[in-house]
Design a protein around this motif. Sequence first.
Motif, PDB file in Angstrom:
ATOM      1  N   ALA A 153      28.235  -4.449  30.628  1.00 50.14           N
ATOM      2  CA  ALA A 153      26.980  -3.268  29.127  1.00 50.14           C
ATOM      3  C   ALA A 153      26.549  -3.069  29.954  1.00 50.14           C
ATOM      4  CB  ALA A 153      26.396  -5.164  30.048  1.00 50.14           C
ATOM      5  N   PHE A 154      25.461  -2.361  31.521  1.00 52.69           N
ATOM      6  CA  PHE A 154      24.445  -1.816  31.913  1.00 52.69           C
ATOM      7  C   PHE A 154      25.335  -0.005  32.105  1.00 52.69           C
ATOM      8  CE2 PHE A 154      22.670  -5.446  32.857  1.00 52.69           C
ATOM      9  CZ  PHE A 154      21.842  -5.498  32.097  1.00 52.69           C
ATOM     10  N   PHE A 155      25.855   0.474  32.347  1.00 54.72           N
ATOM     11  CA  PHE A 155      26.635   1.529  32.711  1.00 54.72           C
ATOM     12  C   PHE A 155      27.894   2.567  31.581  1.00 54.72           C
ATOM     13  CE2 PHE A 155      25.256  -0.778  36.459  1.00 54.72           C
ATOM     14  CZ  PHE A 155      24.760  -0.555  37.431  1.00 54.72           C
ATOM     15  N   ARG A 156      27.998   1.743  30.441  1.00 52.61           N
ATOM     16  CA  ARG A 156      29.076   2.449  29.234  1.00 52.61           C
ATOM     17  C   ARG A 156      28.473   3.047  28.571  1.00 52.61           C
ATOM     18  NH1 ARG A 156      34.222   1.708  30.314  1.00 52.61           N
ATOM     19  NH2 ARG A 156      34.422   3.308  27.998  1.00 52.61           N
ATOM     20  N   LEU A 186      31.394 -14.226  25.877  1.00 57.57           N
ATOM     21  CA  LEU A 186      30.605 -13.261  27.164  1.00 57.57           C
ATOM     22  C   LEU A 186      30.727 -11.860  26.135  1.00 57.57           C
ATOM     23  CD1 LEU A 186      34.589 -14.287  27.928  1.00 57.57           C
ATOM     24  CD2 LEU A 186      32.753 -14.247  29.549  1.00 57.57           C
ATOM     25  N   VAL A 187      30.834 -11.733  24.722  1.00 57.14           N
ATOM     26  CA  VAL A 187      30.193  -9.845  25.047  1.00 57.14           C
ATOM     27  C   VAL A 187      28.550 -10.098  24.738  1.00 57.14           C
ATOM     28  CG1 VAL A 187      32.528 -10.258  23.174  1.00 57.14           C
ATOM     29  CG2 VAL A 187      30.439 -10.837  22.615  1.00 57.14           C
ATOM     30  N   LEU A 188      28.279 -10.965  24.609  1.00 59.14           N
ATOM     31  CA  LEU A 188      26.697 -10.761  24.773  1.00 59.14           C
ATOM     32  C   LEU A 188      25.600  -9.998  25.204  1.00 59.14           C
ATOM     33  CD1 LEU A 188      25.567 -14.645  23.705  1.00 59.14           C
ATOM     34  CD2 LEU A 188      25.767 -12.990  21.759  1.00 59.14           C
ATOM     35  N   PRO A 189      26.065 -10.221  26.292  1.00 63.04           N
ATOM     36  CA  PRO A 189      25.393  -9.276  28.029  1.00 63.04           C
ATOM     37  C   PRO A 189      26.069  -7.742  27.053  1.00 63.04           C
ATOM     38  CG  PRO A 189      26.727 -11.099  29.431  1.00 63.04           C
ATOM     39  CD  PRO A 189      27.239 -10.982  27.525  1.00 63.04           C
ATOM     40  N   LEU A 211      30.190  -9.654  36.889  1.00 61.37           N
ATOM     41  CA  LEU A 211      30.202  -8.438  37.845  1.00 61.37           C
ATOM     42  C   LEU A 211      30.286  -7.517  37.033  1.00 61.37           C
ATOM     43  CD1 LEU A 211      30.120  -9.596  41.478  1.00 61.37           C
ATOM     44  CD2 LEU A 211      28.368  -9.107  40.246  1.00 61.37           C
ATOM     45  N   ILE A 212      31.599  -7.826  36.571  1.00 65.05           N
ATOM     46  CA  ILE A 212      32.321  -6.894  35.058  1.00 65.05           C
ATOM     47  C   ILE A 212      31.594  -6.298  34.549  1.00 65.05           C
ATOM     48  CG2 ILE A 212      34.221  -6.259  34.348  1.00 65.05           C
ATOM     49  CD1 ILE A 212      36.304  -7.562  36.271  1.00 65.05           C
ATOM     50  N   LEU A 213      31.118  -7.571  33.760  1.00 60.15           N
ATOM     51  CA  LEU A 213      29.799  -7.479  32.222  1.00 60.15           C
ATOM     52  C   LEU A 213      29.140  -7.124  32.305  1.00 60.15           C
ATOM     53  CD1 LEU A 213      31.020 -11.628  30.944  1.00 60.15           C
ATOM     54  CD2 LEU A 213      32.464  -8.718  30.362  1.00 60.15           C
ATOM     55  N   THR A 214      28.284  -7.171  33.943  1.00 56.97           N
ATOM     56  CA  THR A 214      27.167  -6.354  33.956  1.00 56.97           C
ATOM     57  C   THR A 214      27.177  -5.077  33.919  1.00 56.97           C
ATOM     58  OG1 THR A 214      25.915  -8.819  35.019  1.00 56.97           O
ATOM     59  CG2 THR A 214      25.956  -6.769  34.830  1.00 56.97           C
ATOM     60  N   GLY A 215      28.292  -4.824  34.548  1.00 51.05           N
ATOM     61  CA  GLY A 215      28.863  -3.148  34.703  1.00 51.05           C
ATOM     62  C   GLY A 215      29.186  -2.478  33.331  1.00 51.05           C
TER      63      GLY A 215
END
Length: 461
Positions: free
Chosen positions: A358-361, A250-253, A352-356
């Motif tokens: 990953a890319f927006f924080r 889970l943490v890789l992205p 979707l949460i992990l993607t957000g």
Amino acid sequence: MQDFLKNHKFSILLVLTGIAFYWSFAYDLTRADFIRLISLYTGLFFISFKLIQLEKNNFWLLAGTAVLFRLVFIAATPNLSQDFYRFIWDGILILEGINPYLSVPNDLKEISTSLEFTQQKLIQGMGSLSAGNFTSYPPINQLLFAISAFLGGKSIVGSVIVMRCFLILADLGTLYFGRKLLLKLKLPTHQIFWFILNPFIIIELTGNLHFEGVMLFFLLWSIYLLHQKKWVWSAILIGISVSIKLLPLLVLPLLWNYFVKNRKTENSDIPGLNFKKLLGYYFIVGVTVLASFLPFLSSEFISNFSASIALWFQKFEFNASIYYTIRWIGFQLKGYNIIATAGKILPLVVILILTGLAFFRKNNSTQKLIGIMLLGVSAYFFLATTVHPWYISTPLLLSIFTRFRFALVWSFLVMLSYSAYTKNGFQENYWLIAVEYILVIGIFLLEIFKSKLLLRLPYYK
């Protein structure tokens, strides 16, 4: 010595009381006795709180106490979980040259083992649910099971002691690297004891033999090396962590911004990392995980292992929060349990949460990265259909390196889930589950809101 006893007499009294409580928990408690269980646990939580409060500058006293509390369990048979029977079963199969991923215990008629415990005793011990399904434990975890069965002296207790030694050593490693990372991040080092001295960790990992402790040791070691910019070894270690428990996937992205987007930010502590290194990191993780699976790989293995993992999303239910609300709505609208549908949709929401995240924080520091890991893992558990108590060990450890404390509260309240095990059978108490999650999610949202307010202050760093 006299001065030490005089200056620490109340702490020594707390330690002795803690030993008595842990002894009662380990050797004189049944899972169905919930009132006694939660009373002992509350007392132990208070003891740990007071010890850390009183002795936060006395590292060796707290560390020694943590080891002493764990040693109380050394010969105890786990009384809150029966998973260890499956661990021993899988370990025996490997010693016998049998692939543990290709059969379920109920279907395997006989194993030609010289160990004193019989097939039937292990199958009865692990329960019908485990005995009727394929194993879901990754290869390095299986290796530890095999070593435990081999060194166990041909007995269940012997195998239990070996497994317990693995877990105690892993916790000591977590203490070592946790303290070092706290020093690097300029955080109070005593915070690591909210994990190491937490009765939740001592009971669930050391006591009940859940290998999240070993997984977390390698994960934390990996994070420490990543902070030191030793990304190759960090990747190898997180690969090992995944091969013990799959959760670190889970943490890789979340490493995207850490490696790529913010590497040149003024406050960044990770200069020199870039997209090529991120791809290299993922490649090394993948090779490490694949290498561990190679001895077992086959089309049948892939089918069985995938089916076993899918069960956790589409069949099993325990101590869930948001999912139980969705399930209730499903009953009102459909008239039946919609877990098969929800179990497919909720993982997509997590992605979707992990993607957000990953890319927006802006994960331009190790502490921010750990904070994002905490939020991502917590979101996963808030949406999960099954949340066994020992699962909370991951958000608890990550929270030690952040300002968030909801996971610490969760480590206390999650024990309310044991109210489901009664003398009359299994029946969850939804009122207690509601208390658990209303408080945990409430504190979580409050801390998120407070964190956003702090970030707006000009003097906040």
